[in-house]
Design a protein around this motif. Structure first.
Motif, PDB file in Angstrom:
ATOM      1  N   THR A   8      -8.562  83.969  68.284  1.00  0.00           N
ATOM      2  CA  THR A   8      -9.622  82.972  68.468  1.00  0.00           C
ATOM      3  C   THR A   8      -9.826  82.161  67.193  1.00  0.00           C
ATOM      4  O   THR A   8      -9.915  80.927  67.233  1.00  0.00           O
ATOM      5  N   SER A  45     -13.152  82.342  74.892  1.00  0.00           N
ATOM      6  CA  SER A  45     -12.164  83.354  75.269  1.00  0.00           C
ATOM      7  C   SER A  45     -12.239  83.623  76.759  1.00  0.00           C
ATOM      8  O   SER A  45     -13.320  83.786  77.317  1.00  0.00           O
ATOM      9  N   TYR A  66      -7.601  80.699  76.853  1.00  0.00           N
ATOM     10  CA  TYR A  66      -8.757  80.078  76.222  1.00  0.00           C
ATOM     11  C   TYR A  66      -9.135  78.810  76.959  1.00  0.00           C
ATOM     12  O   TYR A  66      -8.262  78.071  77.419  1.00  0.00           O
TER      13      TYR A  66
END
Length: 143
Positions: A8, A45, A66
Motif C-alpha cells: 500500500t 485496499s 487496490y
C-alpha cells in the motif's frame, strides 16, 4: 507472506510521483496538517489472494487489488488525474520494464492489470468529481 502495508505504501508513493498530486491511504490526504485540495487520489485496499504454497509457507505468490479514487473539481480534471494514475501504474518503456517501480522488500511485482475503469461521475451539480479505477498487482517472492 507479503506485508500488505508495504504494498500500500509503495503504491501510494508511485501515485504521488507519477501524478505529482497528493495521495491518501483510505482517506483524504493531508498536507501540513490540513486536508489537501483537489485534485488528489485515495488508495483503498481490496481483497488479497494467495496462490501456490500453503498459507504458512513463505514462498506463495500473492495478488493484491487496490481501488484508486481520483478526486477533482471537474470532469476534465478527474480524467486527467486518472490518466496519470493509470499510466503511472501500468506504463512500460520500450524494453517492457515498468515506468514506475513498486518496491516491496523480498517481493517482485511481476504483473499489473486494470480490473475496473469506472470513469468519472457525471453529476454536473457535484462540487467534487470522483473517478474510480481498480488495479490488480501480482507478486512473487524475489530471489
Amino acid at each position: 507472506m507479503i506485508e500488505r502495508r508495504l504494498v500500500t505504501d509503495s503504491l501510494r508513493l508511485l501515485l504521488e510521483t507519477s501524478t505529482g498530486k497528493p495521495c491518501g491511504i483510505g482517506a483524504l490526504p493531508q498536507l501540513a496538517g490540513k486536508a489537501a485540495e483537489p485534485p488528489y487520489s485515495v488508495v483503498r485496499s481490496l481483497p488479497l489472494t494467495l496462490d501456490g504454497a500453503p498459507f504458512s509457507d513463505l514462498n506463495e505468490d500473492a495478488g493484491t487489488q487496490y481501488q484508486v479514487d481520483c478526486v477533482a473539481r471537474s470532469h476534465a480534471q478527474a480524467e486527467w488525474l486518472a490518466d496519470r494514475a493509470r499510466t503511472g501504474v501500468l506504463g512500460r518503456d520500450r524494453a517492457g520494464r515498468w515506468l514506475n517501480p513498486l518496491s516491496v522488500p523480498g517481493w517482485s511485482c511481476y504483473a499489473r492489470s486494470l480490473v475496473l475503469d469506472a470513469g468519472p461521475e457525471d453529476d454536473p451539480a457535484a462540487v467534487i468529481v470522483a473517478y474510480v479505477i481498480r488495479f490488480q498487482l501480482d507478486w512473487t517472492p524475489a530471489g
